[in-house]
Write a protein that holds these residues in place. Structure first.
Motif, short mmCIF file in Angstrom:
data_model
loop_
_atom_site.label_atom_id
_atom_site.label_comp_id
_atom_site.label_asym_id
_atom_site.label_seq_id
_atom_site.Cartn_x
_atom_site.Cartn_y
_atom_site.Cartn_z
N ILE A 43 -38.07 -45.46 14.70
CA ILE A 43 -38.01 -45.90 16.08
C ILE A 43 -37.41 -44.74 16.87
O ILE A 43 -36.41 -44.14 16.46
N ALA A 44 -38.03 -44.41 17.99
CA ALA A 44 -37.53 -43.34 18.85
C ALA A 44 -37.42 -43.84 20.28
O ALA A 44 -38.27 -44.61 20.74
N VAL A 45 -36.37 -43.42 20.95
CA VAL A 45 -36.24 -43.66 22.39
C VAL A 45 -36.42 -42.30 23.04
O VAL A 45 -35.64 -41.38 22.80
N VAL A 46 -37.47 -42.18 23.83
CA VAL A 46 -37.92 -40.90 24.37
C VAL A 46 -37.67 -40.86 25.87
O VAL A 46 -37.93 -41.82 26.59
N THR A 63 -25.23 -43.95 22.07
CA THR A 63 -25.85 -42.88 21.28
C THR A 63 -27.16 -42.40 21.90
O THR A 63 -27.68 -41.36 21.51
N ILE A 64 -27.69 -43.17 22.83
CA ILE A 64 -28.90 -42.74 23.53
C ILE A 64 -28.46 -42.04 24.81
O ILE A 64 -27.94 -42.68 25.74
N ASN A 65 -28.60 -40.72 24.83
CA ASN A 65 -28.21 -39.93 26.00
C ASN A 65 -28.90 -38.57 25.94
O ASN A 65 -29.48 -38.20 24.92
N LEU A 66 -28.84 -37.84 27.03
CA LEU A 66 -29.53 -36.56 27.12
C LEU A 66 -29.00 -35.54 26.12
O LEU A 66 -29.75 -34.68 25.64
N LYS A 67 -27.74 -35.60 25.76
CA LYS A 67 -27.15 -34.64 24.82
C LYS A 67 -27.63 -34.88 23.39
O LYS A 67 -27.55 -34.00 22.55
N ALA A 68 -28.12 -36.08 23.10
CA ALA A 68 -28.55 -36.44 21.75
C ALA A 68 -30.04 -36.18 21.50
O ALA A 68 -30.54 -36.48 20.43
N LEU A 69 -30.75 -35.63 22.47
CA LEU A 69 -32.19 -35.43 22.32
C LEU A 69 -32.50 -34.46 21.19
O LEU A 69 -31.83 -33.45 21.01
N GLN A 70 -33.53 -34.81 20.42
CA GLN A 70 -34.00 -33.97 19.32
C GLN A 70 -35.53 -34.05 19.27
O GLN A 70 -36.13 -34.88 19.93
N SER A 71 -36.13 -33.20 18.49
CA SER A 71 -37.58 -33.21 18.34
C SER A 71 -38.01 -34.47 17.59
O SER A 71 -37.42 -34.83 16.58
N ILE A 72 -39.04 -35.14 18.10
CA ILE A 72 -39.51 -36.39 17.51
C ILE A 72 -40.79 -36.13 16.72
O ILE A 72 -41.74 -35.54 17.25
N PRO A 73 -40.85 -36.58 15.45
CA PRO A 73 -42.05 -36.35 14.62
C PRO A 73 -43.31 -36.93 15.26
O PRO A 73 -43.26 -37.98 15.89
N LEU A 74 -44.41 -36.24 15.12
CA LEU A 74 -45.74 -36.61 15.59
C LEU A 74 -45.92 -36.57 17.11
O LEU A 74 -47.00 -36.37 17.59
N MET A 75 -44.88 -36.80 17.87
CA MET A 75 -45.03 -37.00 19.30
C MET A 75 -44.93 -35.71 20.12
O MET A 75 -45.33 -35.68 21.27
N GLU A 76 -44.35 -34.67 19.57
CA GLU A 76 -44.15 -33.40 20.28
C GLU A 76 -43.40 -33.61 21.60
O GLU A 76 -43.76 -33.04 22.63
N ARG A 105 -39.10 -34.87 23.05
CA ARG A 105 -37.69 -34.96 22.64
C ARG A 105 -37.18 -36.37 22.94
O ARG A 105 -37.55 -36.98 23.94
N GLY A 106 -36.34 -36.86 22.04
CA GLY A 106 -35.77 -38.18 22.20
C GLY A 106 -34.69 -38.42 21.18
O GLY A 106 -34.22 -37.48 20.54
N VAL A 107 -34.29 -39.66 21.03
CA VAL A 107 -33.28 -40.06 20.05
C VAL A 107 -34.00 -40.86 18.98
O VAL A 107 -34.75 -41.80 19.28
N LEU A 108 -33.78 -40.49 17.73
CA LEU A 108 -34.53 -41.05 16.61
C LEU A 108 -33.62 -41.81 15.66
O LEU A 108 -32.51 -41.37 15.38
N VAL A 109 -34.11 -42.96 15.17
CA VAL A 109 -33.42 -43.68 14.10
C VAL A 109 -34.42 -43.82 12.95
O VAL A 109 -35.54 -44.28 13.15
N LYS A 110 -33.99 -43.42 11.76
CA LYS A 110 -34.85 -43.49 10.58
C LYS A 110 -34.48 -44.69 9.75
O LYS A 110 -33.39 -45.14 9.69
#
Length: 131
Positions: free
Chosen positions: A15-18, A111-124, A126-131
């Motif tokens: 799940i990603a919040v983008v 935990t969802i904020n601009l400082k926590a953005l990372q590259s999201i798989p498949l989507m190309e 940035r967002g916050v990802l939970v595996k």
């Protein structure tokens, strides 16, 4: 009897919040997505979301996808920034072949904020990802 019950482990479903630009409204929005990074399609995907804290509980949102193709993603919902002060849960159930899988993804409060953005798989994106 309980030892005979086998619960398969969910892998390669996230799940990603983008944080992304909305062309229609000319705004930056936060959107939740489910990502299927598997080599197989997921069938009858059920997603139940809600937010909570010690003082507040949001209403429950439900979404169903008949099929989420392999190596793809689908938008779940638009998320308002006020929700980020709460714990946000995404309960996901789906069938892969003849087996049912189930997993709860939790975005802890703040935990969802601009400082926590990372590259999201498949989507190309940035967002916050939970595996």
């Amino acid at each position: 009897m309980n030892k005979d019950i086998q619960i398969p482990k969910v892998e390669d479903v996230y799940i990603a919040v983008v944080y992304e630009y909305n062309d229609s409204y000319k705004t930056n929005d936060w959107n939740a997505y489910i990502i299927n990074d598997k080599e197989v399609d997921l069938e009858m995907v059920l997603i139940v979301t809600s937010g909570y804290s010690e003082e507040k509980v949001t209403s429950t949102f439900r979404k169903k996808l008949d099929v989420l193709p392999k190596k793809s993603y689908a938008k779940i919902e638009l998320m308002q920034e006020d929700l980020f002060a709460l714990n946000n849960t995404f309960k996901v159930s789906f069938f892969e072949g003849n087996k049912m899988f189930d997993k709860t993804y939790i975005f802890r409060k703040n935990t969802i904020n601009l400082k926590a953005l990372q590259s999201i798989p498949l989507m190309e994106v940035r967002g916050v990802l939970v595996k």
